[in-house]
Each structure stands twice: as C-alpha cells, then as structure tokens.
Scaffold this motif. Structure first.
Motif, PDB file in Angstrom:
ATOM      1  N   ASN A  88       0.912  -1.260   0.046  1.00 53.03           N
ATOM      2  CA  ASN A  88      -0.072  -0.160   0.163  1.00 53.03           C
ATOM      3  C   ASN A  88       0.889   1.074  -0.092  1.00 53.03           C
ATOM      4  O   ASN A  88       0.282   2.292  -0.086  1.00 53.03           O
ATOM      5  CB  ASN A  88      -1.062   0.065   1.194  1.00 53.03           C
ATOM      6  N   ASP A  89       2.014   1.067  -0.005  1.00 51.72           N
ATOM      7  CA  ASP A  89       3.127   2.212   0.063  1.00 51.72           C
ATOM      8  C   ASP A  89       3.660   2.480  -1.179  1.00 51.72           C
ATOM      9  O   ASP A  89       4.447   3.241  -1.391  1.00 51.72           O
ATOM     10  CB  ASP A  89       4.209   2.159   0.989  1.00 51.72           C
ATOM     11  N   ALA A  90       3.331   1.513  -2.245  1.00 51.43           N
ATOM     12  CA  ALA A  90       3.960   1.549  -3.594  1.00 51.43           C
ATOM     13  C   ALA A  90       3.378   3.002  -4.416  1.00 51.43           C
ATOM     14  O   ALA A  90       2.318   3.356  -3.898  1.00 51.43           O
ATOM     15  CB  ALA A  90       3.341   0.483  -4.485  1.00 51.43           C
ATOM     16  N   PRO A  91       3.875   3.454  -5.152  1.00 50.51           N
ATOM     17  CA  PRO A  91       3.740   4.780  -5.617  1.00 50.51           C
ATOM     18  C   PRO A  91       2.588   4.685  -6.283  1.00 50.51           C
ATOM     19  O   PRO A  91       1.549   5.780  -6.439  1.00 50.51           O
ATOM     20  CB  PRO A  91       4.890   5.039  -6.729  1.00 50.51           C
ATOM     21  N   LEU A  92       2.227   3.335  -7.404  1.00 49.47           N
ATOM     22  CA  LEU A  92       0.840   3.361  -7.900  1.00 49.47           C
ATOM     23  C   LEU A  92      -0.213   3.401  -7.003  1.00 49.47           C
ATOM     24  O   LEU A  92      -1.262   4.107  -7.385  1.00 49.47           O
ATOM     25  CB  LEU A  92       0.777   2.059  -8.707  1.00 49.47           C
ATOM     26  N   VAL A  93      -0.248   2.500  -5.945  1.00 48.92           N
ATOM     27  CA  VAL A  93      -1.063   2.365  -4.988  1.00 48.92           C
ATOM     28  C   VAL A  93      -1.470   3.766  -4.167  1.00 48.92           C
ATOM     29  O   VAL A  93      -2.643   4.096  -4.081  1.00 48.92           O
ATOM     30  CB  VAL A  93      -0.794   1.219  -4.002  1.00 48.92           C
ATOM     31  N   ALA A  94      -0.544   4.471  -3.940  1.00 52.43           N
ATOM     32  CA  ALA A  94      -0.433   5.690  -3.403  1.00 52.43           C
ATOM     33  C   ALA A  94      -1.490   6.936  -4.064  1.00 52.43           C
ATOM     34  O   ALA A  94      -2.197   7.478  -3.618  1.00 52.43           O
ATOM     35  CB  ALA A  94       0.956   6.238  -2.666  1.00 52.43           C
ATOM     36  N   TRP A  95      -0.809   6.871  -5.406  1.00 55.14           N
ATOM     37  CA  TRP A  95      -1.582   7.728  -6.331  1.00 55.14           C
ATOM     38  C   TRP A  95      -2.891   7.342  -6.460  1.00 55.14           C
ATOM     39  O   TRP A  95      -3.809   8.061  -6.783  1.00 55.14           O
ATOM     40  CB  TRP A  95      -0.622   7.629  -7.775  1.00 55.14           C
ATOM     41  N   LEU A  96      -3.256   5.885  -6.616  1.00 56.03           N
ATOM     42  CA  LEU A  96      -4.596   5.327  -6.874  1.00 56.03           C
ATOM     43  C   LEU A  96      -5.638   5.679  -5.681  1.00 56.03           C
ATOM     44  O   LEU A  96      -6.512   6.244  -6.067  1.00 56.03           O
ATOM     45  CB  LEU A  96      -4.765   4.136  -7.130  1.00 56.03           C
ATOM     46  N   LYS A  97      -4.812   5.634  -4.469  1.00 49.31           N
ATOM     47  CA  LYS A  97      -5.671   5.981  -3.255  1.00 49.31           C
ATOM     48  C   LYS A  97      -5.965   7.643  -3.151  1.00 49.31           C
ATOM     49  O   LYS A  97      -7.168   7.897  -2.960  1.00 49.31           O
ATOM     50  CB  LYS A  97      -4.881   5.549  -2.156  1.00 49.31           C
ATOM     51  N   SER A  98      -5.446   8.482  -3.679  1.00 49.73           N
ATOM     52  CA  SER A  98      -5.442   9.694  -4.022  1.00 49.73           C
ATOM     53  C   SER A  98      -6.453  10.083  -4.819  1.00 49.73           C
ATOM     54  O   SER A  98      -7.516  10.954  -4.575  1.00 49.73           O
ATOM     55  CB  SER A  98      -4.445  10.409  -4.226  1.00 49.73           C
ATOM     56  N   VAL A  99      -6.476   9.271  -5.849  1.00 46.72           N
ATOM     57  CA  VAL A  99      -7.603   9.704  -6.960  1.00 46.72           C
ATOM     58  C   VAL A  99      -8.853   9.086  -6.351  1.00 46.72           C
ATOM     59  O   VAL A  99      -9.987   9.649  -6.576  1.00 46.72           O
ATOM     60  CB  VAL A  99      -7.211   8.932  -8.293  1.00 46.72           C
ATOM     61  N   ILE A 100      -9.161   7.976  -5.668  1.00 47.06           N
ATOM     62  CA  ILE A 100     -10.058   7.550  -5.109  1.00 47.06           C
ATOM     63  C   ILE A 100     -10.685   8.516  -4.263  1.00 47.06           C
ATOM     64  O   ILE A 100     -12.004   8.708  -4.222  1.00 47.06           O
ATOM     65  CB  ILE A 100      -9.921   5.950  -4.358  1.00 47.06           C
ATOM     66  N   LYS A 101      -9.772   8.860  -3.410  1.00 48.12           N
ATOM     67  CA  LYS A 101     -10.246   9.919  -2.202  1.00 48.12           C
ATOM     68  C   LYS A 101     -10.959  11.065  -2.735  1.00 48.12           C
ATOM     69  O   LYS A 101     -12.060  11.443  -2.505  1.00 48.12           O
ATOM     70  CB  LYS A 101      -9.132  10.173  -1.217  1.00 48.12           C
ATOM     71  N   HIS A 102     -10.317  11.542  -4.145  1.00 47.36           N
ATOM     72  CA  HIS A 102     -11.048  12.703  -4.525  1.00 47.36           C
ATOM     73  C   HIS A 102     -12.373  12.375  -5.394  1.00 47.36           C
ATOM     74  O   HIS A 102     -13.293  13.136  -5.329  1.00 47.36           O
ATOM     75  CB  HIS A 102      -9.939  13.121  -5.954  1.00 47.36           C
ATOM     76  N   LEU A 103     -12.424  11.087  -5.810  1.00 48.39           N
ATOM     77  CA  LEU A 103     -13.848  10.515  -6.373  1.00 48.39           C
ATOM     78  C   LEU A 103     -14.667  10.692  -5.082  1.00 48.39           C
ATOM     79  O   LEU A 103     -15.975  11.071  -5.498  1.00 48.39           O
ATOM     80  CB  LEU A 103     -13.700   9.190  -6.968  1.00 48.39           C
ATOM     81  N   ILE A 104     -14.343  10.209  -4.140  1.00 43.57           N
ATOM     82  CA  ILE A 104     -15.402  10.092  -2.950  1.00 43.57           C
ATOM     83  C   ILE A 104     -15.689  11.507  -2.500  1.00 43.57           C
ATOM     84  O   ILE A 104     -16.930  11.782  -2.286  1.00 43.57           O
ATOM     85  CB  ILE A 104     -14.802   9.333  -1.754  1.00 43.57           C
ATOM     86  N   LYS A 105     -14.905  12.322  -2.603  1.00 46.10           N
ATOM     87  CA  LYS A 105     -15.159  13.546  -2.055  1.00 46.10           C
ATOM     88  C   LYS A 105     -16.114  14.510  -3.074  1.00 46.10           C
ATOM     89  O   LYS A 105     -17.088  15.146  -2.694  1.00 46.10           O
ATOM     90  CB  LYS A 105     -13.951  14.635  -2.144  1.00 46.10           C
ATOM     91  N   THR A 106     -15.796  14.192  -4.363  1.00 47.50           N
ATOM     92  CA  THR A 106     -16.614  14.901  -5.441  1.00 47.50           C
ATOM     93  C   THR A 106     -18.066  14.190  -5.635  1.00 47.50           C
ATOM     94  O   THR A 106     -18.974  14.598  -6.249  1.00 47.50           O
ATOM     95  CB  THR A 106     -15.885  14.948  -6.587  1.00 47.50           C
ATOM     96  N   GLY A 107     -18.166  12.988  -4.976  1.00 51.10           N
ATOM     97  CA  GLY A 107     -19.329  12.284  -5.283  1.00 51.10           C
ATOM     98  C   GLY A 107     -19.169  11.283  -6.632  1.00 51.10           C
ATOM     99  O   GLY A 107     -20.291  10.597  -6.685  1.00 51.10           O
TER     100      GLY A 107
END
Length: 464
Positions: A88-107
């Motif tokens: 979960n600390d890999a660059p791809l995973v970290a970037w994807l989690k940030s994208v997912i968090k953004h999708l959650i915030k925006t709905g």
C-alpha cells in the motif's frame, strides 16, 4: 470423439450474446461458492477478465464508520490482478488512493464511469500517464443500504463499450453481496468496541458521570387529610336504627342528638317493670299495715322489701336503656358518615361504628406507603402533598409517625401507614381531601435513584 467435436462446433456457432449471458451466469455461480474474502478478492481482480477483458484490475475497499461516513484515511487497496501481495506504500497504490479519495469527495465514486485525466486534480493528473497507460474505468461496489463498500479500478488500451459497463454493473452487485456475506464474524470485544466508538462512547461516559449526581431519594404514595383525634360514634346496644337526626358532614355542638335506636321493645319492658314495681310496692305496704296484728305478715316484710328493691332496679335499668336509645354528641365537631339511607332501619350490635365525630380544625395527613416502594424514613422527614383538586401546587408537611408493621390499606395493598403534620406556614386543606404525597429521604446517587426498583426486582428474581 465425434460427440465432442459436435459440441465444440455448436458452442462456436452460439450467438455471442448468449455466450456472454452463459458466462455471466457461470461467474455468478462461482461467486456464490466462495468461502472467504481472500478468494473473492482474487476472483474480482483475476476472474472478471473472463467476461470483460482488461489489462489491469485493482480492488479498493472503503472502511465505513458507525456514522456511515467513509474514513478517507483508511482507503485500502486489497488486491491487484496478477499480483500475490499488495504494497500500500507503492507509488501506484498511493497515487490511486489519492484519486479514489478525490472521487469520494466529489461524489463521482458512486457511479460506474470512465475516468478521464481532466476529472482529477492537476497534481494527480501529472502522474496519470505514468500509471494509466490506457482507458480507466471505475466500478463501485454499493450495498443495498447505499453505502460504497469499495470498487474496482480497471485499465485497458481499448475503449470501454456499453456492453462491458452493463456486465460490470451486474457483476458489481454480485461482488457486493458476497463481500458483505463473507465478512468475518466479529468477537464480542470487537462488537463492544465498535459500539463504544464515536459519539456513543461519550454519551456513555456522560451517562455514567450523571449517575453519580446526588439527588434526594423520594417516593410517591396516596394520602388523605384526616382528623387528628376523631371520636368513633358506635351503637351503645343491640337494636335497630330508627332515626338519623343529622346529615352527613353536618357541624354539631355538644349534646346534640345524633341518631336514635328503635325503643319499642325497651319501652314496653319499662312499662311492665313499672307495673311490677307498683304491685311489689302495694304488697309491701299491705304487709307493713298488717304486721302490728299479724305475726306472719311481719315475717314477710323482709322478703317483700327485697322484691320491691328488685323491681325498682328493673325499672331503673330499662329507664337507663331508654336514655341510651338516643346517641348524643360528646363534643362539638363535624359528623362524618356516608348516607342516612345506609343506616335507617339497619340492625346494629353494641360497639358497631356508625359515624365519626371530628374537629375540622385539628387535621393531619394519613399516607399509605406500599411495601414495594418503602424507603428509609425517620420522624421529621419532609414531604409535599399534591391534592387531586389542585395538582399544580404543593403543601409542605413533616412525617410524625411511621408504622413498623405493614397492614392492608384501603386500596387493598400491603402498605405502611404514615402520619404527617402540615408546615406551620401552610393552610391545612379541608378534611377528607385526597392526593399524592411525595416523601423525601436522604440523598443518594442518581443511578441508585433510577435503578432501585429494577435492582430490587433483579435480586428477588435471581434469589441473591
């Protein structure tokens, strides 16, 4: 051999839509046969390819708090296709989690849709082409209660077709149902911790602290204003009540006739006794006159004198009984009884209570405290009386007597009888009024005040 070739040929000639439907049904059946979430995660990332081709699949879960809010800090990548472990600390995973968090915030995380670079923040968009060499599709897993459990991030070089999205949407429902059904059973500690987390913990702590607040122990009981020193008016002898000379609750003075017993029988006996007295008196007078010349008459003088005294005693007895047929008031006050018609013509025996004579200015409070509600009360305990005719205002009082033995109250329940006087600055209520008395005892913790009765019932039920 020939049959197998025929079957293969038939499958090859099958309509592609029917083949997709058959594959979808087989996929759903395989999902239902899984035993744990690890198998399900593997299937989501690797077996979905059987129906919808892709280059890479990443399965993400969203932990949900008790308030049904997503904990963005706990977004976790659970599985990646063709990989046995996830860092979960890999660059791809970290970037994807940030994208997912953004999708959650925006709905946008609630809908299955193709994700474009321009739909994410600029800081994330810079790494888009490093981690998304193709077309990205987000497929959320939404439970029946509307909560997003997670989602599947898919990448491939080809454009996503409408048929692909339809199949993935159907699979997402099956994945969500199985994900919830295969959730590990929580231990009682985990369940307790889950319930104590968040606001519930603070409410519980506040409830415990409130339980230590001292409050005055109190109990409610039925009460009635009664005379302090009532005089019981009872039947002086056996007989039948002939007349009631007063009305209920009438104020009388000393010497007034209250009621009269039928005197017909006694009056007749009194008349007969008078006649017998006259005969005895005549016999005695005759013997006295003959005693000077007749020795026999002289010897009968003593006997006749005794007979005369006996008859006189009978006359006096019946005369006294005649007087007692009229019952008079021994002091001034108010006569308390229900109804005249309840007593007219009614036979009574000596000592039977007919009415009560009371002083309306000398009253106090009689309280019946049920045994189950009994608390420790000493002489001098305070109380407040709420009359039925005026339940808003209270009258202060002080306990003067408490019985040690419970008796049957007028309400047919086992209770202790308490007597209380009214405070000096309070106007005593009218005699006979009823209400509810709130009797106070010593201070106790609020917890004990609330749960005293349940604890007593629990001890009685458990036999402790």
């Amino acid at each position: 051999m020939e049959d197998a070739l025929v079957q293969d040929t038939a499958e090859q000639n099958l309509d592609p839509r029917l083949k997709s439907l058959a594959g979808l049904l087989q996929m759903e059946r395989d999902i239902r046969q899984l035993h744990n979430r690890d198998q399900l995660k593997f299937m989501i990332c690797n077996e979905t390819h059987r129906l919808v081709p892709y280059d890479q699949a990443i399965f993400v879960v969203f932990p949900v708090s008790d308030s049904s809010q997503h904990d963005l800090q706990s977004v976790k990548v659970e599985a990646i296709s063709s990989m046995s472990q996830v860092d979960n600390d890999a660059p791809l995973v970290a970037w994807l989690k940030s994208v997912i968090k953004h999708l959650i915030k925006t709905g946008d995380a609630r809908n299955i849709s193709e994700i474009k670079p321009d739909s994410i923040p600029l800081i994330l968009r810079k790494e888009w082409f490093s981690w998304c060499p193709g077309q990205a599709l987000w497929c959320p897993l939404i439970s029946t209660s509307g909560i997003i459990q997670g989602g599947l991030w898919l990448l491939r070089k080809k454009t996503w077709l409408k048929s692909d999205i339809t199949i993935l949407d159907y699979l997402a429902d099956a994945y969500t149902y199985s994900w919830e059904a295969l959730a590990p059973q929580q231990s009682w500690r985990q369940v307790l911790y889950a319930h104590l987390s968040g606001r519930i913990k603070w409410f519980l702590l506040l409830f415990i602290l409130l339980g230590f607040i001292p409050v005055r122990m109190s109990v409610l009981a039925n009460a009635q204003v009664v005379a302090r020193n009532p005089i019981v008016i009872s039947a002086p002898m056996d007989g039948v009540i002939h007349e009631i000379n007063i009305t209920p609750n009438q104020e009388v003075t000393k010497g007034d006739v209250l009621f009269t017993l039928d005197d017909t029988n006694i009056r007749n006996k009194h008349a007969v006794a008078n006649k017998a007295l006259e005969v005895a008196d005549a016999n005695y007078l005759r013997a006295t006159q003959q005693a000077f010349a007749d020795a026999r008459s002289k010897s009968e003088l003593a006997i006749l004198k005794a007979v005369l005294a006996e008859k006189q005693a009978e006359v006096d007895y019946y005369a006294e009984m005649l007087k007692r047929t009229q019952v008079i008031a021994e002091q001034s006050g108010v006569v308390i009884f229900d109804d005249i018609n309840d007593w007219l013509g009614k036979p009574v025996v000596v000592g039977e209570k007919v009415m009560t004579l009371a002083d309306i200015h000398d009253t106090w409070l009689e309280i019946w405290l049920p045994v189950d509600d009994a608390i420790a009360l000493d002489q001098g305990a305070e109380l407040r009386l709420f009359l039925n005719i005026d339940p808003v205002r209270s009258i202060k009082g002080v306990i003067q007597q408490t019985s040690y033995e419970a008796t049957i109250s007028p309400q047919d329940i086992l209770a202790y009888r308490l007597k209380a006087t009214f405070a000096a600055d309070q106007q005593p209520p009218r005699l006979g009024l009823k209400g509810v008395a709130k009797v106070y005892s010593e201070s106790v913790p609020l917890f004990y005040y609330i749960f005293r009765r349940p604890l007593a019932e629990a001890r009685r039920w458990l036999g402790l």
